[in-house]
Structure formats: structure tokens, C-alpha cells
Motif scaffolding. Structure first.
Motif, PDB file in Angstrom:
ATOM      1  N   TYR A  89       0.974  -1.021   0.127  1.00  0.00           N
ATOM      2  CA  TYR A  89       0.087  -0.153  -0.188  1.00  0.00           C
ATOM      3  C   TYR A  89       0.757   1.236   0.027  1.00  0.00           C
ATOM      4  O   TYR A  89       1.900   1.419   1.107  1.00  0.00           O
ATOM      5  CB  TYR A  89      -1.061   0.055   1.229  1.00  0.00           C
ATOM      6  CG  TYR A  89      -2.119   1.047   1.359  1.00  0.00           C
ATOM      7  CD1 TYR A  89      -3.187   1.090   0.726  1.00  0.00           C
ATOM      8  CD2 TYR A  89      -1.563   2.376   2.289  1.00  0.00           C
ATOM      9  CE1 TYR A  89      -4.027   2.137   0.749  1.00  0.00           C
ATOM     10  CE2 TYR A  89      -2.503   3.205   2.113  1.00  0.00           C
ATOM     11  CZ  TYR A  89      -3.767   3.197   1.391  1.00  0.00           C
ATOM     12  OH  TYR A  89      -4.666   4.082   1.456  1.00  0.00           O
ATOM     13  N   ASP A  91      -4.308  -5.039   5.009  1.00  0.00           N
ATOM     14  CA  ASP A  91      -5.248  -4.098   5.806  1.00  0.00           C
ATOM     15  C   ASP A  91      -4.444  -3.345   7.194  1.00  0.00           C
ATOM     16  O   ASP A  91      -4.782  -2.509   7.606  1.00  0.00           O
ATOM     17  CB  ASP A  91      -6.405  -5.248   6.629  1.00  0.00           C
ATOM     18  CG  ASP A  91      -7.037  -5.811   5.529  1.00  0.00           C
ATOM     19  OD1 ASP A  91      -7.450  -5.086   4.517  1.00  0.00           O
ATOM     20  OD2 ASP A  91      -7.741  -6.947   5.699  1.00  0.00           O
ATOM     21  N   TRP A  92      -3.232  -3.990   7.523  1.00  0.00           N
ATOM     22  CA  TRP A  92      -2.459  -3.425   8.695  1.00  0.00           C
ATOM     23  C   TRP A  92      -2.006  -2.072   8.093  1.00  0.00           C
ATOM     24  O   TRP A  92      -2.026  -1.204   8.650  1.00  0.00           O
ATOM     25  CB  TRP A  92      -1.403  -4.183   8.842  1.00  0.00           C
ATOM     26  CG  TRP A  92      -0.525  -3.759   9.914  1.00  0.00           C
ATOM     27  CD1 TRP A  92       0.567  -2.854   9.810  1.00  0.00           C
ATOM     28  CD2 TRP A  92      -0.339  -4.091  11.313  1.00  0.00           C
ATOM     29  NE1 TRP A  92       1.117  -2.392  10.860  1.00  0.00           N
ATOM     30  CE2 TRP A  92       0.594  -3.594  11.914  1.00  0.00           C
ATOM     31  CE3 TRP A  92      -0.669  -5.205  12.092  1.00  0.00           C
ATOM     32  CZ2 TRP A  92       0.952  -3.738  13.252  1.00  0.00           C
ATOM     33  CZ3 TRP A  92      -0.592  -5.593  13.398  1.00  0.00           C
ATOM     34  CH2 TRP A  92       0.534  -4.680  13.879  1.00  0.00           C
ATOM     35  N   GLN A  93      -1.701  -1.727   6.618  1.00  0.00           N
ATOM     36  CA  GLN A  93      -1.515  -0.733   6.223  1.00  0.00           C
ATOM     37  C   GLN A  93      -2.368   0.185   5.654  1.00  0.00           C
ATOM     38  O   GLN A  93      -2.109   1.486   5.712  1.00  0.00           O
ATOM     39  CB  GLN A  93      -0.364  -0.739   4.904  1.00  0.00           C
ATOM     40  CG  GLN A  93       0.783  -1.720   5.607  1.00  0.00           C
ATOM     41  CD  GLN A  93       1.593  -2.272   4.229  1.00  0.00           C
ATOM     42  OE1 GLN A  93       2.220  -1.446   3.624  1.00  0.00           O
ATOM     43  NE2 GLN A  93       1.658  -3.413   3.980  1.00  0.00           N
ATOM     44  N   ASP A  94      -3.351  -0.338   5.044  1.00  0.00           N
ATOM     45  CA  ASP A  94      -4.373   0.552   4.367  1.00  0.00           C
ATOM     46  C   ASP A  94      -5.085   1.688   5.375  1.00  0.00           C
ATOM     47  O   ASP A  94      -5.086   1.247   6.629  1.00  0.00           O
ATOM     48  CB  ASP A  94      -5.275  -0.171   3.429  1.00  0.00           C
ATOM     49  CG  ASP A  94      -6.128  -1.077   4.065  1.00  0.00           C
ATOM     50  OD1 ASP A  94      -6.407  -0.870   5.388  1.00  0.00           O
ATOM     51  OD2 ASP A  94      -6.657  -1.929   3.589  1.00  0.00           O
ATOM     52  N   ARG A  95      -5.635   2.849   4.811  1.00  0.00           N
ATOM     53  CA  ARG A  95      -6.233   3.704   5.771  1.00  0.00           C
ATOM     54  C   ARG A  95      -7.752   3.360   5.848  1.00  0.00           C
ATOM     55  O   ARG A  95      -8.450   4.126   6.758  1.00  0.00           O
ATOM     56  CB  ARG A  95      -6.104   4.955   4.862  1.00  0.00           C
ATOM     57  CG  ARG A  95      -4.648   5.464   4.811  1.00  0.00           C
ATOM     58  CD  ARG A  95      -4.429   6.739   3.925  1.00  0.00           C
ATOM     59  NE  ARG A  95      -3.019   7.019   3.905  1.00  0.00           N
ATOM     60  CZ  ARG A  95      -2.620   8.071   2.996  1.00  0.00           C
ATOM     61  NH1 ARG A  95      -3.572   8.781   2.450  1.00  0.00           N
ATOM     62  NH2 ARG A  95      -1.339   8.417   2.993  1.00  0.00           N
ATOM     63  N   ASP A  96      -8.489   2.567   5.433  1.00  0.00           N
ATOM     64  CA  ASP A  96      -9.612   2.218   5.783  1.00  0.00           C
ATOM     65  C   ASP A  96      -9.888   1.219   6.946  1.00  0.00           C
ATOM     66  O   ASP A  96      -8.785   0.721   7.368  1.00  0.00           O
ATOM     67  CB  ASP A  96     -10.422   1.552   4.691  1.00  0.00           C
ATOM     68  CG  ASP A  96     -10.071   0.465   3.843  1.00  0.00           C
ATOM     69  OD1 ASP A  96      -9.584  -0.338   4.772  1.00  0.00           O
ATOM     70  OD2 ASP A  96      -9.667   0.447   2.807  1.00  0.00           O
ATOM     71  N   ARG A  97     -10.904   0.898   7.436  1.00  0.00           N
ATOM     72  CA  ARG A  97     -11.265   0.097   8.475  1.00  0.00           C
ATOM     73  C   ARG A  97     -12.178  -1.209   7.854  1.00  0.00           C
ATOM     74  O   ARG A  97     -12.600  -2.031   8.757  1.00  0.00           O
ATOM     75  CB  ARG A  97     -12.385   0.779   9.380  1.00  0.00           C
ATOM     76  CG  ARG A  97     -11.348   2.073  10.018  1.00  0.00           C
ATOM     77  CD  ARG A  97     -10.167   1.666  10.947  1.00  0.00           C
ATOM     78  NE  ARG A  97      -9.755   2.617  11.555  1.00  0.00           N
ATOM     79  CZ  ARG A  97      -8.474   2.715  12.161  1.00  0.00           C
ATOM     80  NH1 ARG A  97      -7.908   1.600  12.450  1.00  0.00           N
ATOM     81  NH2 ARG A  97      -8.198   3.808  12.779  1.00  0.00           N
ATOM     82  N   TYR A 107      -9.500  -6.129   2.915  1.00  0.00           N
ATOM     83  CA  TYR A 107      -9.422  -5.618   1.559  1.00  0.00           C
ATOM     84  C   TYR A 107     -10.789  -6.517   0.770  1.00  0.00           C
ATOM     85  O   TYR A 107     -11.036  -7.705   1.120  1.00  0.00           O
ATOM     86  CB  TYR A 107      -8.165  -6.112   1.124  1.00  0.00           C
ATOM     87  CG  TYR A 107      -7.897  -6.079  -0.356  1.00  0.00           C
ATOM     88  CD1 TYR A 107      -7.755  -4.976  -0.993  1.00  0.00           C
ATOM     89  CD2 TYR A 107      -7.477  -7.189  -1.484  1.00  0.00           C
ATOM     90  CE1 TYR A 107      -7.486  -4.709  -2.054  1.00  0.00           C
ATOM     91  CE2 TYR A 107      -7.071  -7.137  -2.607  1.00  0.00           C
ATOM     92  CZ  TYR A 107      -7.135  -5.735  -3.017  1.00  0.00           C
ATOM     93  OH  TYR A 107      -7.119  -5.647  -4.318  1.00  0.00           O
ATOM     94  N   GLU A 163     -12.731  -4.502   9.856  1.00  0.00           N
ATOM     95  CA  GLU A 163     -11.484  -5.254  10.334  1.00  0.00           C
ATOM     96  C   GLU A 163     -11.822  -5.699  11.757  1.00  0.00           C
ATOM     97  O   GLU A 163     -11.354  -6.628  12.069  1.00  0.00           O
ATOM     98  CB  GLU A 163     -10.449  -4.317  10.140  1.00  0.00           C
ATOM     99  CG  GLU A 163      -9.999  -4.063   8.790  1.00  0.00           C
ATOM    100  CD  GLU A 163      -8.857  -2.842   8.507  1.00  0.00           C
ATOM    101  OE1 GLU A 163      -8.589  -2.274   9.801  1.00  0.00           O
ATOM    102  OE2 GLU A 163      -8.317  -2.565   7.517  1.00  0.00           O
ATOM    103  N   ASN A 177      -3.398   0.750  10.817  1.00  0.00           N
ATOM    104  CA  ASN A 177      -3.493   1.472   9.564  1.00  0.00           C
ATOM    105  C   ASN A 177      -2.573   2.298   9.156  1.00  0.00           C
ATOM    106  O   ASN A 177      -2.513   3.615   8.834  1.00  0.00           O
ATOM    107  CB  ASN A 177      -4.759   2.339   9.358  1.00  0.00           C
ATOM    108  CG  ASN A 177      -6.173   1.147   9.282  1.00  0.00           C
ATOM    109  OD1 ASN A 177      -7.021   1.413  10.209  1.00  0.00           O
ATOM    110  ND2 ASN A 177      -6.078   0.322   8.397  1.00  0.00           N
ATOM    111  N   GLN A 178      -1.241   1.822   9.197  1.00  0.00           N
ATOM    112  CA  GLN A 178       0.030   2.609   8.917  1.00  0.00           C
ATOM    113  C   GLN A 178       1.144   1.613   8.485  1.00  0.00           C
ATOM    114  O   GLN A 178       0.908   0.243   8.769  1.00  0.00           O
ATOM    115  CB  GLN A 178       0.382   3.395  10.256  1.00  0.00           C
ATOM    116  CG  GLN A 178       0.893   2.329  11.354  1.00  0.00           C
ATOM    117  CD  GLN A 178       0.923   2.876  12.652  1.00  0.00           C
ATOM    118  OE1 GLN A 178       0.979   4.346  12.608  1.00  0.00           O
ATOM    119  NE2 GLN A 178       1.521   2.198  13.668  1.00  0.00           N
TER     120      GLN A 178
END
Length: 355
Positions: A112, A144-150, A153, A159, A176-177
Motif C-alpha cells: 500500500y 489491511d494493517w497498512q491501508d487507511r480504511d477500516r 480488503y 476489520e 492502518n500505517q
């Protein structure tokens, strides 16, 4: 009268003895305390010396990367940074340093970047997991750990709910980072300590987008580029890496079995690949051998970036919008893009880390 005098003398003698004992005890305590202070100062001095050794080795690592970048536009197993360096003695200290190409591994932060999912990178990671007999769903959890949504995928649900139902022990929402360390993968579902140990040699967590260097990538990493290819089938490409430098990404598509990959798939994968590296990791060991049998050591890992300077354009434009260096056009075209080489992070270790 005589008895009284003798009694006074006895008391005086006893008092003197008590004073002598007290002074001896105090002096002993002061001497012991002074020894502790001296020893502590010596230890702090040695520790500072070891830290200075690490800083010196760090500068050597940066110098090697910078020197190599001036010699060629690729990073391969034939380069000076890839050759083993002998231990460097500094009085009673010894410093060793080893450089590793982080672009030989898959950067989990590639999943991401620039505010969107990299589907091609996700596919590579899933295929790598499959090759190592690990659950490809780990790649989705890493994304999912990185993307900005909750959301999981591709609308897999919220989540916090999904991962709570899987009993992962994760908090209500993932961070989310970007990943800071590969070790954080152990918090993902379906990732065991044994699985992480298997996966670790193929991953890195560089804090920026990092293409895979085809000159140094392992057979497992290259086989993960497309479906239906095993690491054993890439042995020919591995031999090529050891014998010569791959000057262009296009060259690997000429090697079997990658020569069967469609043009469309090549176009999707090419941004993920490079013939040079934008990140190196230095493992530094500083040893104090002054005390035989009780050598003190300090370890450090240093991440070094080598990124093209976006301001390195040598072309100048005059007022009418035309290039004013037409006469030197051929000379400028031969100039290498400027590289910015710097230390991204330094991490100290009490024990030798897994490198």
C-alpha cells in the motif's frame, strides 16, 4: 584515685579503638565506592568507545554505497559492497561490517503506497507465501494493517469484527500505517512463530516503495513473480546473477521460464522490478577484547537509502522555453542521475540480531 585514672585511660583507649575501627570502616566503604565509580566510568568509557566504533563503521558503509553508485548504475553480487570485508582493528577493539541489499527481498510496505493498494505487489506476496507453504491470506492481513480504511480488503467486512472473530488478539482496529519491522507480522492472523522464521529471509520493512532488484533476488523471490513457477525452475537465472550483471529488467523476460510470461503481465510487473537497489542494511559488530575471556560487544543495524535525486536534472531552460544546452546535449545525456545516499535509521542491539 589510681583505679579512677586507670578506668579513664581504659575508656580513652576504647574510644580510640572505636574511632580507628570507624575510620577504617568508613575508609573501606569510600574505597569500595571509589572502585565502583572507577569501574563504572571504565564501563561507560568502553561503551562510548564501542558506539564510536559503530559510527565509524556506519560511515564506511555509506562510503561503500556511495563509491559503488559512482562506478555503475546497477547493484549486483559483483559489486564492492557485496564483497566480504575483513575485521578492522582499532587498538583493543575490532569492528566488522556486512552490507545486505534490502531490494533482494520483498518490501511488505509495497502493498500500500501513494494512497492506494498495489495489486501487483499483493499478488507477488501471496505467491511467495504459497511457495513457502504459508497461508496466502497473511498477505491480505498485512495489507489491511497498512491501508487507511477500516474494512478488510475487497469488502471482506469490518476489520475489528473480522479479526476479532478469528481470535487473533488484535485490537478493535488495525494500526492502518506502514510496518516498522518484519517482526510485526507475528501479530497477524495465521502467522505463527515458525511461519515468521520461514518468511523472514524473504522480507524487509523499508519505509518507502522499494522495487525488487533482479540482480540479487533469491530464486523464491523471482519465482513469486508469476503463477506456476517454482524456485527450482529459476536456477538458471540464479546462475546468471552470479556470472554477470543484469543490465536491464527486460533481460530477465528472455530467460526461461519467464520468457513465457505475456506482454500484459510483464507490463504489470515491471514497476515492481529494478536492476539496482534503493536500500541497504548494514550489520555492524563492535568488539572490545581488552579483557580476555570477557569480550564486550555491541551490535547495530543501519538502514541506508540510495534514491535518485528529484532535483538532479541538469537541463536548464531559457526564457523562450527552449533548452539552452543543445550544444552539450550529448554530454548531458551521458550523465548519471544524481543519487542521494543517507542513513535512514540506526538500531542498537544487545545481542546479535538475525540478519
Amino acid at each position: 584515685m589510681t583505679i579512677a585514672i586507670r578506668s579513664q585511660r581504659g575508656v580513652a583507649l576504647l574510644t580510640i579503638l572505636l574511632l580507628v575501627v570507624s575510620i577504617t570502616v568508613v575508609a573501606g566503604a569510600m574505597l569500595a565506592s571509589q572502585k565502583i565509580v572507577i569501574r563504572r566510568s571504565g564501563l561507560l568509557f568502553n561503551q562510548n568507545q564501542l558506539l564510536q566504533d559503530i559510527d565509524a563503521a556506519q560511515q564506511l558503509a555509506v562510503t561503500l554505497v556511495r563509491a559503488d553508485s559512482m562506478l555503475n548504475d546497477t547493484d549486483s553480487l559483483q559489486d564492492i559492497w557485496a564483497q566480504p570485508l575483513p575485521p578492522y582493528p582499532l587498538a583493543s577493539h575490532t569492528v566488522t561490517m556486512e552490507l545486505r541489499d534490502e531490494a533482494a527481498r520483498f518490501n511488505i510496505n509495497n502493498l500500500y503506497h501513494d494512497g492506494k493498494v498495489d495489486a501487483a505487489a499483493l499478488g507477488v506476496f501471496q505467491r511467495l507465501l504459497t511457495q513457502l507453504n504459508l497461508d496466502p491470506k497473511i498477505a491480505i492481513a498485512a495489507l489491511d494493517w497498512q491501508d487507511r480504511d477500516r474494512e478488510v480488503y475487497k469488502d471482506g467486512g469490518e476489520e475489528g469484527v473480522v479479526y476479532a472473530q478469528q481470535g487473533t488478539g488484535l485490537s478493535a482496529a488495525l494500526p492502518n500505517q506502514p510496518f516498522v519491522s518484519v517482526d510485526q507480522l507475528q501479530d497477524l492472523p495465521n502467522m505463527s512463530a515458525e511461519g515468521l522464521a520461514v518468511l523472514r529471509p524473504y522480507l524487509t520493512a523499508v519505509p518507502y516503495y522499494l522495487p525488487i532488484n533482479v540482480n540479487t533476488a533469491s530464486p523464491e523471490m523471482l519465482a513469486a513473480l508469476v503463477d506456476g513457477i517454482s524456485a527450482q525452475q529459476i536456477q538458471g537465472l540464479e546462475s546468471l546473477q552470479k556470472q554477470q550483471v543484469i543490465e536491464s529488467v527486460d533481460n530477465i523476460w528472455q530467460q526461461p521460464p519467464l520468457n513465457a510470461v505475456s506482454t500484459e503481465q510483464r507490463q504489470l510487473l515491471t514497476p515492481l522490478l529494478a536492476v539496482d537497489s534503493q536500500a541497504f542494511l548494514a550489520l555492524i559488530t563492535a568488539t572490545d577484547s581488552a579483557n580476555l575471556g570477557a569480550a564486550r560487544q555491541k551490535f547495530a543495524t543501519v538502514l541506508i537509502s540510495k534514491i535518485e535525486d528529484s532535483n538532479g536534472d541538469n537541463t536548464e531552460t531559457n526564457n523562450d522555453g527552449n533548452n539552452d544546452n543543445n550544444a552539450n546535449n550529448n554530454e548531458d545525456s551521458n550523465k548519471k542521475p544524481a543519487k542521494t545516499i543517507k542513513v535512514v535509521s540506526q538500531r542498537l542491539w544487545a545481542f546479535e540480531p538475525t540478519f
